[in-house]
Structure formats: C-alpha cells, structure tokens
Design a protein around this motif. Structure first.
Motif, PDB file in Angstrom:
ATOM      1  N   ASP A   1       0.826  -1.194   0.113  1.00  0.00           N
ATOM      2  CA  ASP A   1       0.160   0.000   0.216  1.00  0.00           C
ATOM      3  C   ASP A   1       1.004   1.255   0.075  1.00  0.00           C
ATOM      4  O   ASP A   1       1.807   1.345   0.521  1.00  0.00           O
ATOM      5  N   GLY A   2       0.614   2.075  -0.641  1.00  0.00           N
ATOM      6  CA  GLY A   2       1.232   3.478  -0.925  1.00  0.00           C
ATOM      7  C   GLY A   2       0.226   4.766  -1.008  1.00  0.00           C
ATOM      8  O   GLY A   2      -1.037   4.532  -1.122  1.00  0.00           O
ATOM      9  N   TYR A   3       1.046   5.586  -0.680  1.00  0.00           N
ATOM     10  CA  TYR A   3       0.249   7.251  -0.847  1.00  0.00           C
ATOM     11  C   TYR A   3       1.071   7.659  -1.996  1.00  0.00           C
ATOM     12  O   TYR A   3       2.271   7.836  -1.980  1.00  0.00           O
ATOM     13  N   CYS A   4       0.256   8.381  -2.897  1.00  0.00           N
ATOM     14  CA  CYS A   4       0.910   9.179  -3.884  1.00  0.00           C
ATOM     15  C   CYS A   4       0.510  10.678  -3.873  1.00  0.00           C
ATOM     16  O   CYS A   4      -0.728  10.794  -3.755  1.00  0.00           O
ATOM     17  N   PHE A   5       1.270  11.541  -4.165  1.00  0.00           N
ATOM     18  CA  PHE A   5       0.893  12.886  -4.166  1.00  0.00           C
ATOM     19  C   PHE A   5       1.193  13.450  -5.562  1.00  0.00           C
ATOM     20  O   PHE A   5       2.283  13.351  -5.897  1.00  0.00           O
ATOM     21  N   ASP A   6       0.286  14.160  -6.137  1.00  0.00           N
ATOM     22  CA  ASP A   6       0.573  14.750  -7.623  1.00  0.00           C
ATOM     23  C   ASP A   6       0.976  16.349  -7.384  1.00  0.00           C
ATOM     24  O   ASP A   6       0.235  16.828  -6.829  1.00  0.00           O
ATOM     25  N   LEU A   7       1.932  16.405  -8.131  1.00  0.00           N
ATOM     26  CA  LEU A   7       2.328  18.148  -8.247  1.00  0.00           C
ATOM     27  C   LEU A   7       2.250  18.488  -9.596  1.00  0.00           C
ATOM     28  O   LEU A   7       3.179  17.932 -10.388  1.00  0.00           O
ATOM     29  N   ASP A   8       1.346  19.160 -10.153  1.00  0.00           N
ATOM     30  CA  ASP A   8       1.361  19.679 -11.543  1.00  0.00           C
ATOM     31  C   ASP A   8       1.816  21.133 -11.820  1.00  0.00           C
ATOM     32  O   ASP A   8       1.785  21.616 -12.697  1.00  0.00           O
ATOM     33  N   SER A   9       2.646  21.631 -10.753  1.00  0.00           N
ATOM     34  CA  SER A   9       3.151  22.909 -10.808  1.00  0.00           C
ATOM     35  C   SER A   9       4.428  22.997  -9.665  1.00  0.00           C
ATOM     36  O   SER A   9       4.439  22.078  -8.785  1.00  0.00           O
ATOM     37  N   GLY A  10       4.862  24.231  -9.768  1.00  0.00           N
ATOM     38  CA  GLY A  10       6.071  24.186  -8.733  1.00  0.00           C
ATOM     39  C   GLY A  10       5.354  25.175  -7.405  1.00  0.00           C
ATOM     40  O   GLY A  10       6.522  25.778  -6.699  1.00  0.00           O
ATOM     41  N   ASP A  11       3.971  25.019  -7.421  1.00  0.00           N
ATOM     42  CA  ASP A  11       3.645  25.739  -6.090  1.00  0.00           C
ATOM     43  C   ASP A  11       4.394  25.581  -4.837  1.00  0.00           C
ATOM     44  O   ASP A  11       4.595  24.343  -4.566  1.00  0.00           O
ATOM     45  N   ALA A  12       4.876  26.415  -4.090  1.00  0.00           N
ATOM     46  CA  ALA A  12       5.595  26.406  -2.979  1.00  0.00           C
ATOM     47  C   ALA A  12       5.053  25.749  -2.081  1.00  0.00           C
ATOM     48  O   ALA A  12       5.600  24.840  -1.548  1.00  0.00           O
ATOM     49  N   ASP A  13       3.685  25.722  -1.813  1.00  0.00           N
ATOM     50  CA  ASP A  13       2.871  25.188  -0.469  1.00  0.00           C
ATOM     51  C   ASP A  13       2.926  23.513  -0.954  1.00  0.00           C
ATOM     52  O   ASP A  13       3.097  22.825   0.036  1.00  0.00           O
ATOM     53  N   GLY A  14       2.553  23.122  -2.162  1.00  0.00           N
ATOM     54  CA  GLY A  14       2.442  21.938  -2.567  1.00  0.00           C
ATOM     55  C   GLY A  14       3.731  21.121  -2.547  1.00  0.00           C
ATOM     56  O   GLY A  14       3.878  20.071  -1.793  1.00  0.00           O
ATOM     57  N   VAL A  15       4.876  21.668  -2.907  1.00  0.00           N
ATOM     58  CA  VAL A  15       6.077  21.130  -2.957  1.00  0.00           C
ATOM     59  C   VAL A  15       6.667  21.140  -1.190  1.00  0.00           C
ATOM     60  O   VAL A  15       6.989  20.109  -0.751  1.00  0.00           O
ATOM     61  N   SER A  16       6.352  21.991  -0.467  1.00  0.00           N
ATOM     62  CA  SER A  16       6.836  21.922   1.005  1.00  0.00           C
ATOM     63  C   SER A  16       6.060  20.745   1.642  1.00  0.00           C
ATOM     64  O   SER A  16       6.645  20.229   2.365  1.00  0.00           O
ATOM     65  N   TYR A  17       4.805  20.758   1.249  1.00  0.00           N
ATOM     66  CA  TYR A  17       3.877  19.780   1.758  1.00  0.00           C
ATOM     67  C   TYR A  17       4.461  18.284   1.464  1.00  0.00           C
ATOM     68  O   TYR A  17       4.735  17.280   2.470  1.00  0.00           O
ATOM     69  N   VAL A  18       4.899  18.139   0.151  1.00  0.00           N
ATOM     70  CA  VAL A  18       5.513  16.878  -0.376  1.00  0.00           C
ATOM     71  C   VAL A  18       7.047  16.690   0.434  1.00  0.00           C
ATOM     72  O   VAL A  18       7.373  15.474   0.763  1.00  0.00           O
ATOM     73  N   GLU A  19       7.627  17.730   0.572  1.00  0.00           N
ATOM     74  CA  GLU A  19       9.045  17.654   1.240  1.00  0.00           C
ATOM     75  C   GLU A  19       8.942  16.965   2.841  1.00  0.00           C
ATOM     76  O   GLU A  19       9.772  16.287   3.269  1.00  0.00           O
ATOM     77  N   ALA A  20       7.701  17.584   3.446  1.00  0.00           N
ATOM     78  CA  ALA A  20       7.609  17.106   4.774  1.00  0.00           C
ATOM     79  C   ALA A  20       7.174  15.615   4.778  1.00  0.00           C
ATOM     80  O   ALA A  20       7.783  14.973   5.762  1.00  0.00           O
ATOM     81  N   ARG A  21       6.673  15.342   3.633  1.00  0.00           N
ATOM     82  CA  ARG A  21       6.381  13.863   3.782  1.00  0.00           C
ATOM     83  C   ARG A  21       7.684  12.730   3.720  1.00  0.00           C
ATOM     84  O   ARG A  21       7.810  11.747   4.112  1.00  0.00           O
ATOM     85  N   ILE A  22       8.404  13.402   2.634  1.00  0.00           N
ATOM     86  CA  ILE A  22       9.806  12.841   2.331  1.00  0.00           C
ATOM     87  C   ILE A  22      10.663  12.908   3.864  1.00  0.00           C
ATOM     88  O   ILE A  22      11.298  11.668   3.976  1.00  0.00           O
ATOM     89  N   LEU A  23      10.612  13.869   4.614  1.00  0.00           N
ATOM     90  CA  LEU A  23      11.319  13.743   5.807  1.00  0.00           C
ATOM     91  C   LEU A  23      10.660  12.937   6.815  1.00  0.00           C
ATOM     92  O   LEU A  23      11.362  12.084   7.530  1.00  0.00           O
ATOM     93  N   GLU A  24       9.320  12.833   6.520  1.00  0.00           N
ATOM     94  CA  GLU A  24       8.471  11.953   7.566  1.00  0.00           C
ATOM     95  C   GLU A  24       8.914  10.438   7.178  1.00  0.00           C
ATOM     96  O   GLU A  24       9.208   9.710   7.996  1.00  0.00           O
ATOM     97  N   ALA A  25       8.960  10.163   5.864  1.00  0.00           N
ATOM     98  CA  ALA A  25       9.197   8.859   5.445  1.00  0.00           C
ATOM     99  C   ALA A  25      10.727   8.370   5.915  1.00  0.00           C
ATOM    100  O   ALA A  25      10.840   7.344   6.350  1.00  0.00           O
ATOM    101  N   ALA A  26      11.592   9.276   5.715  1.00  0.00           N
ATOM    102  CA  ALA A  26      13.127   9.168   6.078  1.00  0.00           C
ATOM    103  C   ALA A  26      13.058   8.893   7.545  1.00  0.00           C
ATOM    104  O   ALA A  26      13.900   7.980   7.998  1.00  0.00           O
TER     105      ALA A  26
END
Length: 144
Positions: A101-126
């Motif tokens: 089972d996975g979670y996927c997040f789609d980013l269709d722009s360089g929107d800072a809020d969206g990128v920051s949210y995904v960055e937080a998930r990367i650090l959480e996974a790490a």
C-alpha cells in the motif's frame, strides 16, 4: 553526462514550474544520509528518482515525472505506513508501491505550498527509516 543530467538538461518546456519542483525534491532526496538516489528512466511513460535506503525496504520515496495531455507532472509515492497525510492531499493506492500500500501525491506545478507539503512527507518517510537529513534547510511550517 549522466542519464539524469541529460534528462534535466533536455527538460526545456516547463510552463508550470514542475521542473523546479523536481529539482527541489531531488535535493531533498540527495540530502538523506543512509540512502542512495537512483534515476530509472522508462521513456516515454515516466522518469523516476528513487531514494533507496541502505537497509530495509527497497525505497523510501519515488518521484516520478509523467506526462498527461502533453503536460509534465510529478507523482511522489511513499509506503502508506511511513507517512501521514494530515491535509488529505494524497491518494491511497492499495498495493501500488512495489506491491505494498502506498500514498501518492501529484504536483502539476512548482507551487511552494504543494512542494513543501511533499518535502515534509519525504522527511517523515526518512524518519520512519531512521535516516537523518543532512543539514539542508528544509524546515517546514505546515500552519502557513
């Protein structure tokens, strides 16, 4: 020139800023101590960065560059049990990450809020893999 460098250099059409989001997430993945970042091109379907831990499961996170209707977007995926999604921005994909089972997040722009949210998930996974981050300024305040 590596395949990844050639891919990045050839990415010239980017009206929505997806390339800048990709480069930012690439930097975050590369900052994870105890992980190796590999580029897995599967043209024309997708181009994938995979943060692979030196122990445990095969990946911490996958950042796929895919194309839909001629526009590139990112699909960033994690094992479901390694992250949270407090704002419910992701999609749960049963069996969708290397048969787990996975979670996927789609980013269709360089929107800072969206990128920051995904960055937080990367650090959480790490953190779930007990991998420290290498001093990159990635502090994210999700209350903004």
């Amino acid at each position: 020139m590596t395949e990844l460098a050639a891919f990045i250099e050839s990415w010239t059409d980017d009206p929505n800023g997806v390339k800048s989001a990709f480069l930012r997430l690439k930097s975050i993945l590369e900052s994870l101590q105890g992980a190796t970042v590999n580029f897995v091109p599967r043209p024309p379907a997708s181009y994938s960065l995979r943060a692979e831990p030196h122990r445990g499961r095969p990946v911490i996170a996958m950042v796929d560059v895919a194309t839909l209707d001629g526009e590139r977007f990112l699909s960033v995926c994690f094992y479901a049990d390694t992250i949270t999604d407090p704002e419910e921005r992701g999609d749960l994909i049963p069996g969708g990450l290397l048969s787990q089972d996975g979670y996927c997040f789609d980013l269709d722009s360089g929107d800072a809020d969206g990128v920051s949210y995904v960055e937080a998930r990367i650090l959480e996974a790490a953190n779930a893999f007990s991998l420290p981050e290498d001093g990159l300024d990635t502090e994210v305040d999700e209350d903004d």
